[in-house]
Scaffold this motif. Sequence first.
Motif, short mmCIF file in Angstrom:
data_model
loop_
_atom_site.label_atom_id
_atom_site.label_comp_id
_atom_site.label_asym_id
_atom_site.label_seq_id
_atom_site.Cartn_x
_atom_site.Cartn_y
_atom_site.Cartn_z
N ALA A 458 -29.29 -20.83 10.05
CA ALA A 458 -30.74 -21.02 10.18
C ALA A 458 -31.51 -19.79 9.73
O ALA A 458 -32.56 -19.89 9.08
CB ALA A 458 -31.08 -21.35 11.64
N THR A 459 -30.97 -18.60 10.04
CA THR A 459 -31.62 -17.36 9.60
C THR A 459 -31.62 -17.25 8.07
O THR A 459 -32.61 -16.84 7.46
CB THR A 459 -30.91 -16.15 10.21
N LEU A 460 -30.51 -17.62 7.44
CA LEU A 460 -30.42 -17.54 5.98
C LEU A 460 -31.43 -18.45 5.31
O LEU A 460 -32.04 -18.08 4.30
CB LEU A 460 -29.01 -17.90 5.53
N THR A 461 -31.59 -19.65 5.85
CA THR A 461 -32.49 -20.61 5.21
C THR A 461 -33.96 -20.29 5.47
O THR A 461 -34.79 -20.39 4.58
CB THR A 461 -32.17 -22.03 5.68
N THR A 462 -34.29 -19.93 6.70
CA THR A 462 -35.69 -19.64 7.02
C THR A 462 -36.18 -18.38 6.30
O THR A 462 -37.36 -18.29 5.95
CB THR A 462 -35.87 -19.47 8.53
N ALA A 463 -35.28 -17.41 6.06
CA ALA A 463 -35.66 -16.19 5.34
C ALA A 463 -35.48 -16.33 3.84
O ALA A 463 -35.69 -15.34 3.11
CB ALA A 463 -34.84 -15.01 5.87
N ASN A 464 -35.07 -17.52 3.36
CA ASN A 464 -34.85 -17.76 1.92
C ASN A 464 -33.83 -16.80 1.32
O ASN A 464 -33.93 -16.41 0.15
CB ASN A 464 -36.18 -17.66 1.16
N ILE A 465 -32.82 -16.42 2.11
CA ILE A 465 -31.78 -15.53 1.61
C ILE A 465 -30.73 -16.31 0.84
O ILE A 465 -30.21 -15.84 -0.17
CB ILE A 465 -31.14 -14.75 2.79
N ALA A 466 -30.38 -17.51 1.31
CA ALA A 466 -29.32 -18.29 0.67
C ALA A 466 -29.54 -19.77 0.97
O ALA A 466 -30.25 -20.14 1.91
CB ALA A 466 -27.94 -17.84 1.17
N HIS A 467 -28.92 -20.61 0.15
CA HIS A 467 -28.83 -22.04 0.43
C HIS A 467 -27.58 -22.27 1.29
O HIS A 467 -26.54 -21.64 1.08
CB HIS A 467 -28.71 -22.85 -0.87
N VAL A 468 -27.68 -23.17 2.24
CA VAL A 468 -26.58 -23.42 3.16
C VAL A 468 -26.21 -24.90 3.09
O VAL A 468 -27.08 -25.78 3.18
CB VAL A 468 -26.95 -23.04 4.61
N ILE A 469 -24.91 -25.16 2.92
CA ILE A 469 -24.39 -26.53 2.88
C ILE A 469 -23.29 -26.64 3.93
O ILE A 469 -22.31 -25.89 3.88
CB ILE A 469 -23.84 -26.89 1.49
N PHE A 470 -23.47 -27.57 4.86
CA PHE A 470 -22.46 -27.83 5.88
C PHE A 470 -21.61 -29.01 5.46
O PHE A 470 -22.14 -30.05 5.04
CB PHE A 470 -23.12 -28.13 7.23
N LEU A 471 -20.29 -28.87 5.59
CA LEU A 471 -19.36 -29.96 5.36
C LEU A 471 -18.74 -30.32 6.71
O LEU A 471 -18.05 -29.49 7.32
CB LEU A 471 -18.26 -29.55 4.38
N THR A 472 -18.99 -31.52 7.20
CA THR A 472 -18.56 -31.89 8.53
C THR A 472 -18.09 -33.33 8.56
O THR A 472 -18.56 -34.17 7.80
CB THR A 472 -19.70 -31.68 9.55
N THR A 473 -17.14 -33.57 9.45
CA THR A 473 -16.69 -34.94 9.72
C THR A 473 -17.29 -35.47 11.00
O THR A 473 -17.12 -36.65 11.33
CB THR A 473 -15.16 -34.97 9.86
N ASP A 474 -17.98 -34.62 11.75
CA ASP A 474 -18.52 -34.98 13.06
C ASP A 474 -20.00 -35.28 12.92
O ASP A 474 -20.80 -34.39 12.64
CB ASP A 474 -18.29 -33.83 14.04
#
Length: 750
Positions: A458-474
């Motif tokens: 959440a910190t990375l995305t709100t500060a526009n530092i990086a794009h975040v992609i979660f891979l989950t089965t849940d």
Amino acid sequence: MLKRINTPSIVASDHLSVVRRAIPSDLDIEITKVIPRLNEGGLFVKYSRRPDKDDGDIESAVREHLQEHPMRPWFNPLSRVDVGLVLGKPWIEDMYRSPSQRLKVEFLPSSSGLPPVEMTQEALYSLFRRYGKLKDIERQPSTSPITPRFAYVEFSRAKVAVLAKCCVHGLTILEKDGGGKHGTILKITYERRFKGAWIMDWLFNHPRIVIPALAALIAAITVIIFDPIRTFFVKMKIKSWLNAEGTARGVWQWIRKQVNRANILSFSRQPSETNLLSAVWEDRKDDIVQLRTWLTENSGTFIVVQGPQGSGKRELVLDQALRGRKYKLVVDCKPIQEARGDARTISVAAAQVGYWPVFSWMNSISSFFDMVAQSMIGTKAGFSETLDAQLGKIWQNTAFALKQVALENHNKDKDSQLTDEQYLDAHPEERPVVVIENFSQRTGDKSLVYDKVAEWAATLTTANIAHVIFLTTDVSSRSKSLSRALPNQVFRTISLGDCSLEVGKRFLLRYLEREEASRSKLEEWLGNLEGCIAAVGGRLTDLEFMAHRIKTGETPSRALDQIIDDSASEILKIYIFDADRSSRDWTREQAWYLIRELADADDGFVPYNRIMLSDLFRENLEGKLQSLEEAELITIITTNGRPSGVKPGRPVYHSAFRRLVGDGVLRSRLDLAILWQLIGIENKNVKKYEDELQLVGALNLGKPPPQLEPRLRWVLQKLSKSQVKIDQYERESAELGKFLLDYHNPTSTN
């Protein structure tokens, strides 16, 4: 200012006013001279008196006056003015000698040529104790050749040592006081310890100050020295400099490119694995395009790619959507989750992001030092850190490295006048991509690890530092850690399911066309290929496994049978005959009931309400089914947010369920176990109803009152229904038992 604070209870800087306030007005003495001793913090007062007055009485009167009217310095309100009668001949000097609580008392002769007498400890104690508490009296060793002879007198405070030195210096000790026949003169100086052991003594005697200061020093050294090194290695991980696999792949691709240009080798008849999966990527082209579009938007990119295991999430993201992306970081939560102990968890988490050096083994030693410090000073010194704090340091350092990577072209760009935040917001293509794999918060997992990862993302995305992609089965993970981390943001979600049968067919056909041995038999296999694909389903892992078996020379039918057999064995081992039953939340009877119901359903779908009404799932229905879904035996289908049905966890499981149910011996054994469990449930119900009837009978009411008749009828009806069920279960159990006994007879048939 001095006049304003010049009150009777506060000592000011006016020496004469201090003397006037300290001496009672009715004492009838005349002050002749005041000699301040600023370096010692005191005053010498000379006075004249009548011959009939005694100096000891004057000292006692002044001391009593100060006790009744204490005087305290304004800069030290905890101390107060004290008084002492000067017995010797003080030496008034202005040398730079600082007062000390340790005095050196030298014994000098009263006149030249006479031997001095060394005073005993008792005599010294009697002389100096009147001025304050003594810590120690240390005489000169008898074997010491140093002259004049001396002794050390140490007070508890420097203040009383100053008073004793000023009053006793130059005093002549007579014979009756232990000074010898000719008397002994005392010469007193301040003694300070400047020995090497003094530092160690101070360190060991002041642990409340030393231990926290040492912890702060270690933390400062760590930040100054190791943090830049760790940031450097994290940046190398992001840029794949330390990724041997990525480097080797890049070298191999360059060699293949050069070889193809020279026409040395031809790969036209051997399509690559990427071309083999092109049918799958064509089917999911919209998802790939959508991912790439989201990664070019300016706003914070928080993407969740959800799908069952084997659905190709990782390949879709890393090999397709992020193909050609320069900087990316992959964090796998599975090894962090499976790590045992805090030290191992920290080490694995650091390895995922390239955080090095990391001294995870120091955590145990630091905990030991903290325990020792707590026993010594009552509180922890802060040497050791919690798992939460250390994980926070790792993610914080990684975020700093990601930001540095994202800003590498800032000064080279035409927008160099922009601030860092403005540049990152205006150039989303410069931000690295963080891919978090196996993010699946399940029962019994380390929620702290997932919470810290979600907060970091959440910190990375709100500060526009990086794009975040979660891979989950849940599916539920989005409503737990991620929702807590970003409560006011809607996640961009892509849900991947199994491939369609048409895509699976094209995948296998391309694979068979790839192999020369398979191309000759392709027409022979086309007849039953569609049926095999329908049985295997669209799970990529199962399709790849089937394709590899066909590559070894097996027919599609034989490969399908082998896949179903392997799946059936896996189901029996994990869900039915697992020896460690304490680690699972369901019983084998519940798992077998679902297997049997799903196998009997033609479309592999069982309504949720049918399971809910089963006696086996009367307690904690949702918890049991959720545990079985997390174990991947089943998949819960939802409609409008509510569970509507249950399907097999993998498409091939439907065929495996049917094969297991088709085994008469296995089905009889497990059905018999279900019947025994149902009989036990009904026997408990009968016992409960009988206890209620016995309670009513113990009241000795004779004929039951009308108010109890409805309840008694209900109890009797329930008792009758339970007994009918028990009789039915007993008959079915007897039939199954007879079948199992007759099975070993060679003349019997299955």
